[in-house]
Design an enzyme around this catalytic site. Sequence first.
Site, short mmCIF file in Angstrom:
data_model
loop_
_atom_site.label_atom_id
_atom_site.label_comp_id
_atom_site.label_asym_id
_atom_site.label_seq_id
_atom_site.Cartn_x
_atom_site.Cartn_y
_atom_site.Cartn_z
N ASN A 94 -0.41 -9.09 -58.53
CA ASN A 94 0.91 -9.04 -59.16
C ASN A 94 0.70 -9.45 -60.62
O ASN A 94 0.51 -10.62 -60.92
CB ASN A 94 1.86 -10.01 -58.45
CG ASN A 94 3.28 -9.92 -58.98
OD1 ASN A 94 3.53 -9.30 -60.03
ND2 ASN A 94 4.20 -10.53 -58.28
N ARG A 147 1.25 -4.65 -57.14
CA ARG A 147 2.70 -4.64 -57.07
C ARG A 147 3.20 -3.96 -58.35
O ARG A 147 2.90 -4.39 -59.46
CB ARG A 147 3.22 -6.07 -57.03
CG ARG A 147 4.72 -6.11 -56.97
CD ARG A 147 5.27 -7.19 -57.82
NE ARG A 147 6.73 -7.19 -57.73
CZ ARG A 147 7.49 -7.95 -58.47
NH1 ARG A 147 6.96 -8.76 -59.37
NH2 ARG A 147 8.80 -7.88 -58.35
N HIS A 158 13.03 -5.70 -54.93
CA HIS A 158 12.57 -6.48 -53.76
C HIS A 158 12.30 -5.58 -52.55
O HIS A 158 12.32 -6.04 -51.40
CB HIS A 158 13.62 -7.52 -53.29
CG HIS A 158 13.86 -8.65 -54.24
ND1 HIS A 158 15.11 -9.19 -54.44
CD2 HIS A 158 13.01 -9.35 -55.03
CE1 HIS A 158 15.03 -10.18 -55.31
NE2 HIS A 158 13.77 -10.29 -55.70
N ARG A 178 20.73 -15.68 -62.84
CA ARG A 178 21.44 -14.42 -63.08
C ARG A 178 22.84 -14.48 -62.49
O ARG A 178 23.04 -15.04 -61.41
CB ARG A 178 20.69 -13.24 -62.45
CG ARG A 178 19.36 -12.94 -63.09
CD ARG A 178 18.83 -11.60 -62.57
NE ARG A 178 17.43 -11.43 -62.89
CZ ARG A 178 16.46 -11.28 -61.99
NH1 ARG A 178 16.74 -11.26 -60.70
NH2 ARG A 178 15.22 -11.12 -62.39
N GLU A 234 5.19 -10.35 -49.33
CA GLU A 234 5.02 -9.11 -50.09
C GLU A 234 3.54 -8.80 -50.32
O GLU A 234 3.14 -7.64 -50.33
CB GLU A 234 5.75 -9.23 -51.44
CG GLU A 234 7.26 -9.21 -51.27
CD GLU A 234 8.02 -9.86 -52.41
OE1 GLU A 234 7.96 -11.11 -52.51
OE2 GLU A 234 8.65 -9.14 -53.19
#
Length: 393
Positions: free
Chosen positions: A7, A88, A177, A236, A379
């Site tokens: 990642n 990723r 996601h 957020r 993930e």
Amino acid sequence: MKIISINAGSSSLKFTLFDMTDETVIASGLFERIGIEGSKYTIKFHGEKVSQEIEMNNHTDAVNVLLDKLVDLGIIKSLEEIDGVGHRLVHGKDKYSESVLITDEVVSDLDKFKDFAPLHNPANILGINAFREVLPNVPMVGVFDTAFHQTMDATAYLYPVPYSWYQDYGVRKYGFHGTSHRYITNKVKDILGREEFRLISCHIGNGGSITAIKNGKCVDTTMGFTPLAGIMMGTRSGDVDPSIIPYVMEQEGKNASEVIDDLNKQSGLFGMSEYSSDMRDILERCDNQDEKAIVARDKYVRRIVDYIAQYYVLLGGTDVIVFTAGVGENSVPVRRQICEELACLGVKIDLDQNNKRGEVVKISTDDSKIDVYVIPTDEELMIARDTLELINR
Ligand code: ADP
């Protein structure tokens, strides 16, 4: 079979090295401050942790250090042991609905789509190019965050705005996601032992999104054109009335991207509590009757409950709700509050079970109309699985 999941961020690179014969983690780590003074790496293996400051001017330096250390520390005997590298990747627009072997075309598409993920896609390219340089003969696979959501229909992905915005500029819901929601979907498939089920997957961490899944496919998700949309998150806002933007621009003498930055980085739990983006801090303040923290927590929960209710109707009922990611996996009181607010849908939570930890924990009672599980997401493993599958094809 050894696979590395990568990642890559603009100044960081996270890795997990898997032995895919039994899907165990051999080593994992983080390279940070790449290209900045004080760059360092941390590698964890066999319960040990090695950390060192070392000059790394770019991602290629970081990959070179990583591979040298894997051999030096005796984690692998030689680089020949690495069978594949999975990356990723964030934004594949509507072109990529599955993981792919990385080719020049994939890299050029990542660059073409960079306006859609200005921080992430260029960083992903840096990661790919670094591995291409250092391990030119090892196959690489790209796993897109957006891919799983490509099964949404037009009613879900179109915004009620001029159609030409979609046609000419690609304005639509993409969702993010996806790799996590797909991992959770596969886990639920294994738990139930069937392919047909209605699932609401709640990935609630610092970032957060909820996805409605029918028979293994995404039908809707809360994040949108960007990850700013949907539920309230650590920093957020999630969905807000867009007219707030020009109004605040005027009030504070800011431009549009500065206000969007406030919505991304100064809002959510942090903005409402004026204290912290971390749910643990918020809950501590709630225990001390801090009013802002209480409203922030309640709004956070309200947004999640709103979407679960919406998706319950969209799916025509729900068989399973899953909580995952930082808050979903760890916050006993937040899960409890969400489940209690869903009582009218027949959700019943078992408070003892809700205190447990494990690979899969069912936290609903036997007479709950919906099964509720806590499942830690992975993930990195999903990326490694896709990589193995594609290189073996
Ligand atoms: P990211 O979206 O960055 O991957 P994570 O999924 O790791 O984030 O989630 C991080 C968040 O999880 C933290 O900001 C914190 O709010 C929350 N978290 C972690 N542990 C706990 C806990 N025990 N109780 C409540 N919240 C927690």
